[in-house]
Every structure is written in structure tokens, then in C-alpha cells.
Design an enzyme around this catalytic site. Sequence first.
Site, short mmCIF file in Angstrom:
data_model
loop_
_atom_site.label_atom_id
_atom_site.label_comp_id
_atom_site.label_asym_id
_atom_site.label_seq_id
_atom_site.Cartn_x
_atom_site.Cartn_y
_atom_site.Cartn_z
N ASP A 181 -8.96 -0.08 2.37
CA ASP A 181 -8.94 0.42 0.98
C ASP A 181 -10.21 0.03 0.23
O ASP A 181 -10.77 0.84 -0.51
CB ASP A 181 -7.71 -0.12 0.24
CG ASP A 181 -6.46 0.68 0.57
OD1 ASP A 181 -6.54 1.52 1.48
OD2 ASP A 181 -5.41 0.46 -0.06
N THR A 222 -3.15 5.16 -3.91
CA THR A 222 -2.07 5.91 -3.25
C THR A 222 -0.72 5.70 -3.94
O THR A 222 0.11 6.60 -3.94
CB THR A 222 -1.94 5.49 -1.77
OG1 THR A 222 -1.92 4.08 -1.69
CG2 THR A 222 -3.10 6.02 -0.95
N THR A 223 -0.53 4.52 -4.54
CA THR A 223 0.71 4.28 -5.30
C THR A 223 0.62 4.99 -6.65
O THR A 223 1.57 5.63 -7.08
CB THR A 223 0.92 2.75 -5.52
OG1 THR A 223 0.73 2.09 -4.28
CG2 THR A 223 2.31 2.47 -6.03
N ASP A 226 0.86 -1.18 0.00
CA ASP A 226 0.00 0.00 0.00
C ASP A 226 0.90 1.24 0.00
O ASP A 226 1.68 1.44 0.94
CB ASP A 226 -0.89 -0.03 1.25
CG ASP A 226 -1.76 1.22 1.37
OD1 ASP A 226 -2.37 1.58 0.36
OD2 ASP A 226 -1.79 1.82 2.44
#
Length: 536
Positions: free
Chosen positions: A404, A102-103, A69
Site C-alpha cells: 500500500d 480501499t476501505t 486492509d
Amino acid sequence: MAAAPAPVSQPRSSFKTESYVDNKRKEDIRQANIVAARTVANAVRTSLGPKGMDKMISTANGEVIITNDGATILNKMEVLQPAAKMLVELSKSQDSAAGDGTTTVVVIAGALLKQCLTLLSNGIHPTVISDSLHKAAIKAVDVLTAMAVPVELSDRDSLIKSASTSLNSKVVSQYSTLLAPLAVDSVLTVVDPSKPELVDLRDIKIVKKLGGTVDDTELVKGLVFDKKVSHAAGGPTRMENAKIAVIQFQISPPKTDIEQSIVVSDYTQMDRILKEERNYILGMIKKIKATGCNVLLIQKSILRDAVTDLSLHYLAKAKILVIKDVERDEIEFITKTLNCLPIANIEHFRSEKLGYADLVEELSLGDGKIVKITGIKDMGRTTTVLVRGSNLLVLDEAERSLHDALCVIRCLVSKRFLIAGGGAPEIELSRQLGAWAKVLHGMEGYCVRSFAEALEVIPYTLAENAGLNPIAIVTELRNRHAQGEINAGINVRKGQITNILEENVVQPLLVSTSAITLATECVRMILKIDDIVTVR
């Protein structure tokens, strides 16, 4: 022969336009910032997508975390360079805005910075680049919105598909068939029909319990406490038709307000003190029993013991089930779930402040025990997820992955549109922005073209992480999109390009739009910095 007239000395200010200004330092600072931020982006790039690698993070205190994550990885990294810290904040912003991607957001920012470095070296002014990126980002959001497919909350299958897509890139991807429906049901349980676009994830409590496997994870319509019932003096551990009180006062002898010691020199006085203590506690318990209450949830106390052995003994005799040391920050969730009021003083203890449930029982789970409250009457819009795992690393990662997935469903509740995944929207954006750049004049068109090229980093990285030939895949993908297949994307499982919507690889529109908007905003900010001033 007449002497030549002396040259008239002009004021110094008229040469200002021609004077040499040293921009080298500004360029160096800008370049150093971009290089530092790109290094951070490259660190998480390998963990993008379903075939991305995981990172093992070892903290200074010996704690080990295994995750892929982006927000967690960057959060645990000790980044010192100020501009690189901005990328860490960027992933946090994406985490709070959309919860997923988020990546992606960091990888896009890294690619944009790489393009900016080229544009700067070609002599384009940072302000021109910044303004062009802003225009391109607005256009990109319009293109994505045009591609999106509307979705209804009643369409449970579509919601499960998008939750599965989020979970497929996690360490616990093999459990996505179990966790995805669980996430969807949790969010749909807490959605308030009067405010359908608002979902507060604090209404979904995740309780982690070591033991078993992730397969044993379950959705509990009620409350779960990761603690055992008080067994002092053989009190009850199971209670049917429970009348539950949440108390914030102590069932123990009172103490003086100021720090002082009382010296007792006489045995009779000692007996009198003990007798008074007993009568005081008995008086409280009689008041509690009079309301019909048979389950007590006692808030943790800092000043003195919330309960003593004596009070537990009397509570057990009164057949009242006791759960002590309830954390202060859990009180709001508990009272909302039980539809009761917290009681701050014994004088306010009334039956109308109690919550009602069919069953409160203690269960053995793994190597410990939990307390489960089920069949709550007039239950509030909350739910509890009991997550299981064979070790702490899996347990923590399962919780992060579930968070998530919950965020993805929350995105769909607030903005009810889905788009394809697998690099399809990025390639389509790249194609449409590339065409738009040809219409624009001057430097602007040049900058927008660079923005379009930067977006190709997502499909390129997806292919690279899956062990495919990225150049061949991205070229083929461009070709398919040029022929009008806007939902063609990379199917990493088959190792080829297919219609990603038919493969059920979908994501909320909000995840992609916020990733592009936030990444552009961060890059523009880094571009505008031309000096770093350190204040001691």
C-alpha cells in the site's frame, strides 16, 4: 323516447398511459440490492482510519489472516448476493487504480447508497439520482484538485509523510518510521528518468523471511533468493567477482521424447550408458566453465530433473556455485536486475550473456538460509525488499502494508499532488457541494445535497473509531471549514481538530479522486438495476 347511443368502444392502446403498472417488484429488487451492498460496507467500516479495528479472517482450509486492509477483507469474504459482489470488485478497482483507500471507497459507496434509499422513498426516479450523482462527482474532483498542493519527487520528506499516513492505519503502524523511507527509496530507485510518470511495481520484489522482527526489514540493492545454495559434493557457498548465468536448460542426461522404457540385459551395456551420461554432463560443464561462468541460476524444470547428483558433483568440482529451482516467473526480474540474458540451450552459452556481480553469498537468517547477490555491475532499475517478521501473520500484513505504501508513492509519481487527510477534504467537499446544491434547480439540487451529506461519513467514522464524540467533532469540523480553514481535520491522536497539513497527515490526490469517482460509478450502476435474472 329515443334509446341512448351505444358507447363507442375505444382501442385498447389509448388507455396505455392510464393502465396500472406494478413497480413493486422493481422497488423491492433495488432495495434488496442496496441493503446487501450497505451490509458489506458496514462490515469494513470499523477498520477505517489509524484507530480502526483489525479483522481476523479464518478461511475454510484453516488459514488465519489478521488485517485491516479493505481490499483483503472483502476479497476473503464469501459474498453471494450479486450487488454486494460489486462492492468487492469496487475495492479491487481502487486497489489497482490507487493501491490505498480501499476501505474509504467502500464506506463512501455505502453512505451514498443510504442516501439513495431515502431519495427513492421520496419518489425521485433512479435515472435522475444517477445523473445528479455523476455531476456531483465531477464537481467533487474539481474541488479536490483546487485544494491540492503540488509536490516534487526531489522533496523526499513529503513523500515519506504520505507513505507514513498510509502505514499509520495498518497493523504494523509502529514501524512506519522504518517502512515509509524504505518504500520511498524503493520507488525512486525504479523510476525511469525517460518515463518519469510510469512506475512498475513488479520491479520491486518483496522477499518474506520468517524470523526476527519487522525492524530487521531492509532494502537490498541487488537480488535475494529465499533458498539455499546447493551443497551437494561440497560446492562453494560464497563467490567473489561472480560471473552469473541464468539457464533454462537441464544439466542432466537426456530422455526420450516419448514415454518408453529401455531394458538393459548386459553389464557392459549398463557401464556404457553410465559412461555416456558422464561424458554428456562433463561436456556441458566444460562449455559452461570455458566462458568463465562461476555462478549458475537454474530454472525449475517440469519435464525432468534440472540437475542430478552427478551433475552437481561435477559442478562442485569445477568450483561453480549453484542455485537451483528458480521459479519461471522470477526469470524476467532476475535477468533485468543482473542485466544478462537467459540461456535456453547449451549451444548458446556465451560470455556476453552473463551477468557480473561483486559478491554472491549464502547467509543464515532466522531458521533458514538466503542467497544474496550484491554489487551488480550495470544493474537494471530494480530493487529487492527483504521483509522480516516474528510470525506469518505479521509477515503477511507487513507485506500488504508495504505494498500500500509503495502504491501511494506510485500515485504521487504519476499525479504529483498532495491533499490533507483526517477527513478534511471530505468535509470541504460536503460544504462546497452543499452550497452548489442551493444554486441548482429542482430534483438535481436535492440529489447533490444528499451526495454532500453522504461524504460526511468519512470524518464521522474516523471520529467514531477513535472513540471520540462523532456528532460534536463533525459539527466543530463544519464550523472550522465554514470559517475558511480548509485543511482542518480530525487529529485522532490528540482527540481534537487541528490543521492536518501541519501534523503531516497527507495523502495523494489520486487516492481521493479515484475513491469518489469509483464509488459514484458503482452506486449509479446498482441504482440502474431493477431486476435480477438467474440463468441456470
